[in-house]
Scaffold this active site. Structure first.
Site, PDB file in Angstrom:
ATOM      1  N   ARG A   1       1.139  -1.150   0.116  1.00  0.00           N
ATOM      2  CA  ARG A   1       0.113   0.124   0.094  1.00  0.00           C
ATOM      3  C   ARG A   1       0.648   1.425   0.110  1.00  0.00           C
ATOM      4  NH1 ARG A   1      -2.054  -2.648   5.657  1.00  0.00           N
ATOM      5  NH2 ARG A   1      -1.727  -4.179   4.060  1.00  0.00           N
TER       6      ARG A   1
ATOM      7  N   ASP B   1      -1.344   3.759   4.826  1.00  0.00           N
ATOM      8  CA  ASP B   1      -1.665   2.537   6.129  1.00  0.00           C
ATOM      9  C   ASP B   1      -2.762   3.631   7.167  1.00  0.00           C
ATOM     10  OD1 ASP B   1      -4.097   1.502   6.798  1.00  0.00           O
ATOM     11  OD2 ASP B   1      -2.178  -0.386   7.377  1.00  0.00           O
TER      12      ASP B   1
ATOM     13  N   ASP C   1      -3.979   4.119  10.535  1.00  0.00           N
ATOM     14  CA  ASP C   1      -4.829   3.072  11.779  1.00  0.00           C
ATOM     15  C   ASP C   1      -5.112   3.794  13.321  1.00  0.00           C
ATOM     16  OD1 ASP C   1      -5.588   0.611  10.370  1.00  0.00           O
ATOM     17  OD2 ASP C   1      -3.475   0.306  11.001  1.00  0.00           O
TER      18      ASP C   1
END
Length: 182
Positions: free
Chosen positions: A100, A103, A105
């Site tokens: 990716r 990311d 989170d």
């Protein structure tokens, strides 16, 4: 997007990772986009760690870090902004745990607990991942009121995967905050 907020600011912890393209540049751009939002302020950032992939192994190594932000946004609203930043930076979701561009989170928000179809707090796997715990340990103050410091410290003692983590740089955030724990 409707912005839902609470009356008081909270401190939230966000994990950032990237393993495609200009990994470090993408992390910096994600921090800039978070900080440029009117309701989010980046207050501390961790060092950046190069880490081995977890789950899907046939991919490049990651750069991982963590950021502490101050916001009055509700957790779900903050998550929505984070997902918009991911999309704006080219994130696609083709392979679970796959490569990716970025990311983001949401890990923890002042000890709040929730489990909805879109968000679980605390993040359900954060204590199982050395690539999350190492950066978090850089930025969670010892006197943080919700107990996160002791949770992270305890989890780091027994975590697997420490060998696959190398410090890449102590700071990529030079917007007046940098790498610090107060």
């Amino acid at each position: 997007m409707t912005i839902h907020s609470t009356s008081e600011e909270s401190e939230a912890y966000i994990a950032l990772g990237a393993n495609l393209g200009d990994r470090e540049g993408t992390l910096v751009e994600a921090l800039k986009r978070l900080n440029s939002h009117e309701a989010i302020r980046v207050v501390r950032t961790s060092g950046v760690y190069e880490t081995e992939p977890v789950g899907y192994l046939d991919q490049p190594q990651f750069l991982n870090m963590a950021a502490a932000v101050r916001t009055a946004l509700a957790p779900e609203t903050l998550l929505g902004i984070m997902l918009e930043i991911e999309t704006g930076l080219g994130r696609t979701r083709d392979i679970r745990y796959g490569p990716r561009t970025v990311d983001l989170d949401l890990l923890w928000m002042e000890g709040q607990s929730m489990d909805t179809p879109h968000l679980t707090l605390p993040h359900p796997r954060m204590l199982e991942r050395a690539f999350v715990l190492f950066p978090l340990s850089d930025i969670v103050p010892q006197d943080e009121g919700s107990g996160l410091h002791s949770i992270v410290t305890s989890a780091l003692q027994d975590i697997d995967g420490k060998d696959g983590i190398q410090l890449w740089t102590t700071s990529v955030w030079d917007d007046g905050f940098g790498h610090s724990v107060n």
